[in-house]
Design a protein around this motif. Structure first.
Motif, PDB file in Angstrom:
ATOM      1  N   ILE A 159       0.838  -1.202   0.000  1.00  0.00           N
ATOM      2  CA  ILE A 159       0.000   0.000   0.000  1.00  0.00           C
ATOM      3  C   ILE A 159       0.873   1.253   0.000  1.00  0.00           C
ATOM      4  O   ILE A 159       0.633   2.199  -0.739  1.00  0.00           O
ATOM      5  N   GLY A 160       1.895   1.267   0.837  1.00  0.00           N
ATOM      6  CA  GLY A 160       2.782   2.424   0.867  1.00  0.00           C
ATOM      7  C   GLY A 160       3.728   2.373   2.048  1.00  0.00           C
ATOM      8  O   GLY A 160       3.710   1.436   2.850  1.00  0.00           O
ATOM      9  N   ARG A 161       4.573   3.383   2.134  1.00  0.00           N
ATOM     10  CA  ARG A 161       5.585   3.463   3.195  1.00  0.00           C
ATOM     11  C   ARG A 161       5.096   4.384   4.307  1.00  0.00           C
ATOM     12  O   ARG A 161       4.577   5.468   4.046  1.00  0.00           O
ATOM     13  N   ALA A 162       5.282   3.940   5.546  1.00  0.00           N
ATOM     14  CA  ALA A 162       4.946   4.761   6.710  1.00  0.00           C
ATOM     15  C   ALA A 162       6.183   5.573   7.091  1.00  0.00           C
ATOM     16  O   ALA A 162       7.206   4.994   7.455  1.00  0.00           O
ATOM     17  N   ASP A 163       6.075   6.884   6.998  1.00  0.00           N
ATOM     18  CA  ASP A 163       7.234   7.745   7.223  1.00  0.00           C
ATOM     19  C   ASP A 163       7.198   8.503   8.541  1.00  0.00           C
ATOM     20  O   ASP A 163       8.240   8.857   9.077  1.00  0.00           O
ATOM     21  N   ARG A 164       5.996   8.770   9.065  1.00  0.00           N
ATOM     22  CA  ARG A 164       5.916   9.672  10.222  1.00  0.00           C
ATOM     23  C   ARG A 164       4.680   9.368  11.069  1.00  0.00           C
ATOM     24  O   ARG A 164       3.616   9.073  10.538  1.00  0.00           O
ATOM     25  N   ILE A 165       4.877   9.420  12.390  1.00  0.00           N
ATOM     26  CA  ILE A 165       3.760   9.319  13.330  1.00  0.00           C
ATOM     27  C   ILE A 165       3.163  10.712  13.475  1.00  0.00           C
ATOM     28  O   ILE A 165       3.867  11.665  13.830  1.00  0.00           O
ATOM     29  N   MET A 166       1.889  10.859  13.204  1.00  0.00           N
ATOM     30  CA  MET A 166       1.253  12.164  13.271  1.00  0.00           C
ATOM     31  C   MET A 166       0.648  12.438  14.652  1.00  0.00           C
ATOM     32  O   MET A 166       0.574  13.586  15.095  1.00  0.00           O
ATOM     33  N   PHE A 167       0.216  11.375  15.316  1.00  0.00           N
ATOM     34  CA  PHE A 167      -0.506  11.517  16.581  1.00  0.00           C
ATOM     35  C   PHE A 167      -0.365  10.209  17.324  1.00  0.00           C
ATOM     36  O   PHE A 167      -0.132   9.146  16.732  1.00  0.00           O
ATOM     37  N   SER A 168      -0.492  10.242  18.649  1.00  0.00           N
ATOM     38  CA  SER A 168      -0.384   9.001  19.418  1.00  0.00           C
ATOM     39  C   SER A 168      -1.186   9.111  20.706  1.00  0.00           C
ATOM     40  O   SER A 168      -1.136  10.130  21.398  1.00  0.00           O
ATOM     41  N   SER A 169      -1.918   8.041  21.006  1.00  0.00           N
ATOM     42  CA  SER A 169      -2.715   7.991  22.229  1.00  0.00           C
ATOM     43  C   SER A 169      -2.555   6.621  22.872  1.00  0.00           C
ATOM     44  O   SER A 169      -2.707   5.593  22.215  1.00  0.00           O
ATOM     45  N   ALA A 170      -2.252   6.606  24.161  1.00  0.00           N
ATOM     46  CA  ALA A 170      -2.047   5.351  24.875  1.00  0.00           C
ATOM     47  C   ALA A 170      -3.346   4.778  25.420  1.00  0.00           C
ATOM     48  O   ALA A 170      -3.352   3.667  25.954  1.00  0.00           O
ATOM     49  N   GLY A 171      -4.441   5.484  25.295  1.00  0.00           N
ATOM     50  CA  GLY A 171      -5.702   5.061  25.897  1.00  0.00           C
ATOM     51  C   GLY A 171      -6.558   4.219  24.986  1.00  0.00           C
ATOM     52  O   GLY A 171      -6.209   3.935  23.843  1.00  0.00           O
ATOM     53  N   ARG A 172      -7.710   3.819  25.498  1.00  0.00           N
ATOM     54  CA  ARG A 172      -8.652   3.000  24.729  1.00  0.00           C
ATOM     55  C   ARG A 172      -9.339   3.814  23.645  1.00  0.00           C
ATOM     56  O   ARG A 172      -9.917   3.266  22.719  1.00  0.00           O
ATOM     57  N   SER A 173      -9.284   5.143  23.751  1.00  0.00           N
ATOM     58  CA  SER A 173      -9.905   6.021  22.765  1.00  0.00           C
ATOM     59  C   SER A 173      -9.047   7.264  22.593  1.00  0.00           C
ATOM     60  O   SER A 173      -8.424   7.738  23.556  1.00  0.00           O
ATOM     61  N   MET A 174      -9.023   7.817  21.381  1.00  0.00           N
ATOM     62  CA  MET A 174      -8.266   9.043  21.135  1.00  0.00           C
ATOM     63  C   MET A 174      -8.891  10.237  21.863  1.00  0.00           C
ATOM     64  O   MET A 174      -8.258  11.278  22.018  1.00  0.00           O
ATOM     65  N   LEU A 175     -10.129  10.075  22.350  1.00  0.00           N
ATOM     66  CA  LEU A 175     -10.782  11.158  23.082  1.00  0.00           C
ATOM     67  C   LEU A 175     -10.234  11.302  24.503  1.00  0.00           C
ATOM     68  O   LEU A 175     -10.455  12.323  25.150  1.00  0.00           O
ATOM     69  N   TYR A 176      -9.509  10.278  24.974  1.00  0.00           N
ATOM     70  CA  TYR A 176      -8.922  10.357  26.318  1.00  0.00           C
ATOM     71  C   TYR A 176      -7.647  11.197  26.228  1.00  0.00           C
ATOM     72  O   TYR A 176      -6.538  10.671  26.154  1.00  0.00           O
ATOM     73  N   PHE A 177      -7.814  12.514  26.252  1.00  0.00           N
ATOM     74  CA  PHE A 177      -6.689  13.418  25.982  1.00  0.00           C
ATOM     75  C   PHE A 177      -5.566  13.267  26.998  1.00  0.00           C
ATOM     76  O   PHE A 177      -4.411  13.567  26.704  1.00  0.00           O
ATOM     77  N   TRP A 178      -5.876  12.791  28.203  1.00  0.00           N
ATOM     78  CA  TRP A 178      -4.843  12.636  29.226  1.00  0.00           C
ATOM     79  C   TRP A 178      -3.906  11.464  28.913  1.00  0.00           C
ATOM     80  O   TRP A 178      -2.893  11.296  29.583  1.00  0.00           O
ATOM     81  N   THR A 179      -4.254  10.655  27.898  1.00  0.00           N
ATOM     82  CA  THR A 179      -3.381   9.545  27.513  1.00  0.00           C
ATOM     83  C   THR A 179      -2.578   9.859  26.248  1.00  0.00           C
ATOM     84  O   THR A 179      -1.859   8.989  25.744  1.00  0.00           O
ATOM     85  N   TRP A 180      -2.706  11.072  25.721  1.00  0.00           N
ATOM     86  CA  TRP A 180      -1.977  11.427  24.510  1.00  0.00           C
ATOM     87  C   TRP A 180      -0.472  11.438  24.777  1.00  0.00           C
ATOM     88  O   TRP A 180      -0.013  11.881  25.828  1.00  0.00           O
ATOM     89  N   ARG A 181       0.298  10.936  23.820  1.00  0.00           N
ATOM     90  CA  ARG A 181       1.757  10.920  23.909  1.00  0.00           C
ATOM     91  C   ARG A 181       2.302  12.058  23.045  1.00  0.00           C
ATOM     92  O   ARG A 181       2.656  11.859  21.879  1.00  0.00           O
ATOM     93  N   SER A 182       2.380  13.240  23.606  1.00  0.00           N
ATOM     94  CA  SER A 182       2.778  14.412  22.822  1.00  0.00           C
ATOM     95  C   SER A 182       4.212  14.310  22.309  1.00  0.00           C
ATOM     96  O   SER A 182       4.558  14.934  21.292  1.00  0.00           O
ATOM     97  N   ASP A 183       5.049  13.513  22.971  1.00  0.00           N
ATOM     98  CA  ASP A 183       6.431  13.371  22.522  1.00  0.00           C
ATOM     99  C   ASP A 183       6.544  12.547  21.236  1.00  0.00           C
ATOM    100  O   ASP A 183       7.613  12.502  20.618  1.00  0.00           O
ATOM    101  N   ARG A 184       5.423  11.931  20.807  1.00  0.00           N
ATOM    102  CA  ARG A 184       5.444  11.139  19.576  1.00  0.00           C
ATOM    103  C   ARG A 184       4.761  11.848  18.416  1.00  0.00           C
ATOM    104  O   ARG A 184       4.773  11.338  17.287  1.00  0.00           O
TER     105      ARG A 184
END
Length: 271
Positions: free
Chosen positions: A240-265
């Motif tokens: 399909i294609g090459r993955a070059d960059r992580i745009m966003f990251s969340s450690a929680g069960r849902s991306m809406l759980y903002f307190w689980t966001w991994r801003s360093d990624r």
């Protein structure tokens, strides 16, 4: 009344055009991809959101998006492009690329690291990757530590080298730096002696590729044949294609759980 009706029609047209443009953009240029499993740790973590560059290798039937909730597969939309395992505007992937591809049997999307090119001899002996009869260079690099907890929407738990630790404890894996032929350097993880630490020799067929996960002891990849539930050799047209960059990251069960966001990624390059 006519003005209201015209306003509604224009709004509907705008929404339709926007959806068409978004669909065209997704089909031709980039496709979003959520990381659902830990097979590529620590390069990619569960909950990473990456954009896949579809222009990297040209286009095939696999470049078309699937719409699983209505039962539409890429082959249904672009099956007319399937012919002789070729691509339009095709270019060759490079060893070490992190690639999203369509499983040759199930049609599911997978993301793994490209290890074997056509004609290569691939083997794993005592956990050591061997390419064309030469052991790949590895260097010990401490441990990869994470909290033992349920991860992502699937609620999966990690596998640990330090035994069956309880929830909330630290789960450890051995970390190594692996350098592939051609110079690509990346991290791999090791849990311990596993069934896929010793394999036979795989000879990669023409126009096919051999993939492995960086989390070597927790990856369904080309080391297992498709008939046994693995990935096997992946045809060129299934990339399909090459993955070059992580745009966003969340450690929680849902991306809406903002307190689980991994801003360093956020916006982190994939290597």
């Amino acid at each position: 009344m006519g003005e209201v009706r015209n306003g509604v029609v224009e709004t509907i047209k705008t929404i339709v055009y926007a959806l068409l443009i978004a669909g065209l953009f997704r089909t031709i240029f980039f496709q979003p991809f959520w990381i659902p499993s830990g097979s590529m740790k620590e390069t990619l973590l569960i909950g990473d959101f990456v954009f896949v560059n579809k222009m990297s290798y040209g286009y095939s039937y696999a470049s078309c998006p699937s719409i699983p909730f209505v039962g539409i597969d890429a082959a249904d939309l672009c099956g007319w492009m399937r012919s002789d395992n070729s691509r339009i505007l095709g270019s060759e992937p490079k060893r070490g690329d992190v690639v999203v591809f369509r499983h040759p049997v199930t049609g599911d999307d997978f993301i793994k690291r490209l290890i074997g090119l056509p004609g290569d001899r691939i083997q794993v002996t005592d956990g050591r990757l061997i390419i064309n009869d030469v052991p790949v260079e590895i260097k010990a690099d401490g441990t990869f530590d994470e909290v033992m907890e349920r991860q992502g929407p699937q609620g999966s738990t990690p596998i640990c080298a330090n035994g069956a630790v309880g929830l909330g404890a630290i789960c450890e894996k051995e970390r190594f730096i692996e350098t592939l032929p051609g110079g690509v350097t990346h991290e791999i993880l090791n849990v311990g002696t596993q069934s896929l630490d010793n394999t036979g020799v795989f000879v990669v067929p023409d126009k096919h590729y051999f993939f492995m996960g960086d989390n070597r002891d927790n990856s369904t990849d080309s080391r297992v044949a498709q008939t046994a539930g693995g990935v096997g050799f992946v045809p060129y047209e299934n990339l399909i294609g090459r993955a070059d960059r992580i745009m966003f990251s969340s450690a929680g069960r849902s991306m809406l759980y903002f307190w689980t966001w991994r801003s360093d990624r956020f916006f982190k390059a994939i290597r």
